[in-house]
Design a protein around this motif. Structure first.
Motif, PDB file in Angstrom:
ATOM      1  N   LEU A   1      40.175  43.123  34.898  1.00  0.00           N
ATOM      2  CA  LEU A   1      41.018  42.317  35.778  1.00  0.00           C
ATOM      3  C   LEU A   1      40.271  41.901  37.038  1.00  0.00           C
ATOM      4  O   LEU A   1      40.806  41.197  37.885  1.00  0.00           O
ATOM      5  CB  LEU A   1      42.286  43.095  36.161  1.00  0.00           C
ATOM      6  CG  LEU A   1      43.251  43.390  35.015  1.00  0.00           C
ATOM      7  CD1 LEU A   1      44.406  44.253  35.502  1.00  0.00           C
ATOM      8  CD2 LEU A   1      43.760  42.126  34.376  1.00  0.00           C
ATOM      9  N   SER A   2      39.026  42.311  37.158  1.00  0.00           N
ATOM     10  CA  SER A   2      38.229  42.013  38.341  1.00  0.00           C
ATOM     11  C   SER A   2      37.939  40.515  38.438  1.00  0.00           C
ATOM     12  O   SER A   2      37.651  39.854  37.448  1.00  0.00           O
ATOM     13  CB  SER A   2      36.906  42.773  38.293  1.00  0.00           C
ATOM     14  OG  SER A   2      36.077  42.387  39.362  1.00  0.00           O
ATOM     15  N   VAL A   3      37.976  39.991  39.658  1.00  0.00           N
ATOM     16  CA  VAL A   3      37.636  38.584  39.878  1.00  0.00           C
ATOM     17  C   VAL A   3      36.182  38.426  40.308  1.00  0.00           C
ATOM     18  O   VAL A   3      35.712  37.320  40.493  1.00  0.00           O
ATOM     19  CB  VAL A   3      38.576  37.930  40.920  1.00  0.00           C
ATOM     20  CG1 VAL A   3      39.994  37.868  40.386  1.00  0.00           C
ATOM     21  CG2 VAL A   3      38.525  38.678  42.237  1.00  0.00           C
ATOM     22  N   ARG A   4      35.483  39.527  40.448  1.00  0.00           N
ATOM     23  CA  ARG A   4      34.062  39.490  40.812  1.00  0.00           C
ATOM     24  C   ARG A   4      33.216  39.633  39.555  1.00  0.00           C
ATOM     25  O   ARG A   4      33.576  40.374  38.640  1.00  0.00           O
ATOM     26  CB  ARG A   4      33.719  40.629  41.761  1.00  0.00           C
ATOM     27  CG  ARG A   4      34.362  40.471  43.098  1.00  0.00           C
ATOM     28  CD  ARG A   4      33.937  41.575  44.009  1.00  0.00           C
ATOM     29  NE  ARG A   4      34.496  41.335  45.325  1.00  0.00           N
ATOM     30  CZ  ARG A   4      33.932  41.721  46.424  1.00  0.00           C
ATOM     31  NH1 ARG A   4      32.795  42.393  46.381  1.00  0.00           N
ATOM     32  NH2 ARG A   4      34.489  41.472  47.580  1.00  0.00           N
TER      33      ARG A   4
ATOM     34  N   LEU B   1      45.674  34.814  32.514  1.00  0.00           N
ATOM     35  CA  LEU B   1      45.369  33.777  33.503  1.00  0.00           C
ATOM     36  C   LEU B   1      43.928  33.872  33.984  1.00  0.00           C
ATOM     37  O   LEU B   1      43.254  32.855  34.176  1.00  0.00           O
ATOM     38  CB  LEU B   1      46.326  33.863  34.686  1.00  0.00           C
ATOM     39  CG  LEU B   1      47.745  33.380  34.420  1.00  0.00           C
ATOM     40  CD1 LEU B   1      48.633  33.662  35.630  1.00  0.00           C
ATOM     41  CD2 LEU B   1      47.765  31.906  34.071  1.00  0.00           C
ATOM     42  N   ARG B   2      43.427  35.079  34.171  1.00  0.00           N
ATOM     43  CA  ARG B   2      42.029  35.279  34.593  1.00  0.00           C
ATOM     44  C   ARG B   2      41.080  34.735  33.545  1.00  0.00           C
ATOM     45  O   ARG B   2      40.140  34.014  33.842  1.00  0.00           O
ATOM     46  CB  ARG B   2      41.767  36.767  34.826  1.00  0.00           C
ATOM     47  CG  ARG B   2      40.323  37.096  35.150  1.00  0.00           C
ATOM     48  CD  ARG B   2      40.121  38.624  35.158  1.00  0.00           C
ATOM     49  NE  ARG B   2      38.737  38.963  35.315  1.00  0.00           N
ATOM     50  CZ  ARG B   2      37.890  39.134  34.298  1.00  0.00           C
ATOM     51  NH1 ARG B   2      38.320  38.995  33.060  1.00  0.00           N
ATOM     52  NH2 ARG B   2      36.637  39.434  34.518  1.00  0.00           N
ATOM     53  N   ARG B   3      41.330  35.063  32.290  1.00  0.00           N
ATOM     54  CA  ARG B   3      40.467  34.584  31.201  1.00  0.00           C
ATOM     55  C   ARG B   3      40.506  33.061  31.105  1.00  0.00           C
ATOM     56  O   ARG B   3      39.474  32.422  30.955  1.00  0.00           O
ATOM     57  CB  ARG B   3      40.886  35.211  29.880  1.00  0.00           C
ATOM     58  CG  ARG B   3      40.024  34.770  28.726  1.00  0.00           C
ATOM     59  CD  ARG B   3      40.181  35.722  27.551  1.00  0.00           C
ATOM     60  NE  ARG B   3      39.544  35.212  26.373  1.00  0.00           N
ATOM     61  CZ  ARG B   3      38.249  35.310  26.112  1.00  0.00           C
ATOM     62  NH1 ARG B   3      37.459  35.887  26.975  1.00  0.00           N
ATOM     63  NH2 ARG B   3      37.749  34.828  24.998  1.00  0.00           N
ATOM     64  N   ARG B   4      41.681  32.480  31.231  1.00  0.00           N
ATOM     65  CA  ARG B   4      41.803  31.010  31.179  1.00  0.00           C
ATOM     66  C   ARG B   4      41.037  30.371  32.332  1.00  0.00           C
ATOM     67  O   ARG B   4      40.338  29.382  32.160  1.00  0.00           O
ATOM     68  CB  ARG B   4      43.265  30.605  31.202  1.00  0.00           C
ATOM     69  CG  ARG B   4      43.480  29.115  31.118  1.00  0.00           C
ATOM     70  CD  ARG B   4      44.969  28.808  31.025  1.00  0.00           C
ATOM     71  NE  ARG B   4      45.219  27.407  31.143  1.00  0.00           N
ATOM     72  CZ  ARG B   4      45.258  26.567  30.128  1.00  0.00           C
ATOM     73  NH1 ARG B   4      45.031  27.011  28.912  1.00  0.00           N
ATOM     74  NH2 ARG B   4      45.524  25.299  30.325  1.00  0.00           N
TER      75      ARG B   4
ATOM     76  N   VAL C   1      49.883  39.054  31.810  1.00  0.00           N
ATOM     77  CA  VAL C   1      49.869  37.681  32.318  1.00  0.00           C
ATOM     78  C   VAL C   1      48.666  37.461  33.235  1.00  0.00           C
ATOM     79  O   VAL C   1      47.963  36.456  33.116  1.00  0.00           O
ATOM     80  CB  VAL C   1      51.195  37.341  33.044  1.00  0.00           C
ATOM     81  CG1 VAL C   1      51.087  36.052  33.829  1.00  0.00           C
ATOM     82  CG2 VAL C   1      52.328  37.251  32.033  1.00  0.00           C
ATOM     83  N   VAL C   2      48.398  38.403  34.125  1.00  0.00           N
ATOM     84  CA  VAL C   2      47.236  38.282  35.020  1.00  0.00           C
ATOM     85  C   VAL C   2      45.951  38.266  34.210  1.00  0.00           C
ATOM     86  O   VAL C   2      45.040  37.465  34.475  1.00  0.00           O
ATOM     87  CB  VAL C   2      47.223  39.432  36.061  1.00  0.00           C
ATOM     88  CG1 VAL C   2      45.907  39.495  36.803  1.00  0.00           C
ATOM     89  CG2 VAL C   2      48.369  39.256  37.042  1.00  0.00           C
ATOM     90  N   PHE C   3      45.845  39.112  33.204  1.00  0.00           N
ATOM     91  CA  PHE C   3      44.662  39.163  32.346  1.00  0.00           C
ATOM     92  C   PHE C   3      44.447  37.817  31.655  1.00  0.00           C
ATOM     93  O   PHE C   3      43.336  37.277  31.629  1.00  0.00           O
ATOM     94  CB  PHE C   3      44.822  40.285  31.321  1.00  0.00           C
ATOM     95  CG  PHE C   3      43.709  40.368  30.332  1.00  0.00           C
ATOM     96  CD1 PHE C   3      42.489  40.905  30.685  1.00  0.00           C
ATOM     97  CD2 PHE C   3      43.879  39.892  29.043  1.00  0.00           C
ATOM     98  CE1 PHE C   3      41.452  40.981  29.772  1.00  0.00           C
ATOM     99  CE2 PHE C   3      42.856  39.969  28.131  1.00  0.00           C
ATOM    100  CZ  PHE C   3      41.637  40.513  28.494  1.00  0.00           C
TER     101      PHE C   3
END
Length: 133
Positions: free
Chosen positions: A66-69, A22-25, A18-20
């Protein structure tokens, strides 16, 4: 005890997925966000990711992370497109219809690959750098 552990592992795996997603979206929802492949100089491997370009930099995020950077930040001031070509035999990881750009950056040479529909907007962004940049 093992049933509880399996349920916990299943919930953790579901949470990572789910986190993966949401990050891509989130990454693809921004203005100037495109799918782009990146390959540093002397590397045989292409990495797929999402790039945001705007302002004074191109920010490239690895797709399978999963990194946000951003994994790469390429400043427009030192960015030059040296040449462009169609994907060839050495580019097996790329879809057949992408365009490969040979680039020089302040961080060193690299290659970017993108779909032809993305190319015009990206090149306009590169060429619209302020004078002296």
């Amino acid at each position: 005890m093992t049933t509880g552990l399996l349920v916990l592992l299943g919930v953790l795996l579901l949470l990572v997925v789910v986190v993966f997603l949401l990050r891509r979206r989130f990454l693809l929802s921004g203005l100037g966000a495109v799918t782009m492949w990146f390959r540093p100089e002397n590397s045989p491997r292409w990495s797929v990711g999402v790039a945001w370009y705007g302002g004074d930099a191109l920010l490239w995020y690895r797709a399978l992370s999963l990194s946000v950077r951003p994994q790469r930040r390429l400043c427009r001031a030192g960015f030059r497109v040296q040449s462009q070509r169609s994907a060839g035999r050495d580019d097996l990881a790329l879809p057949g219809d992408v365009v490969v750009l040979e680039c020089s950056t302040a961080e060193g040479p690299c290659q970017l690959a993108m779909e032809p529909s993305t190319l015009t907007g990206f090149l306009s962004w590169v060429e619209s750098a302020p004078p002296g940049a």
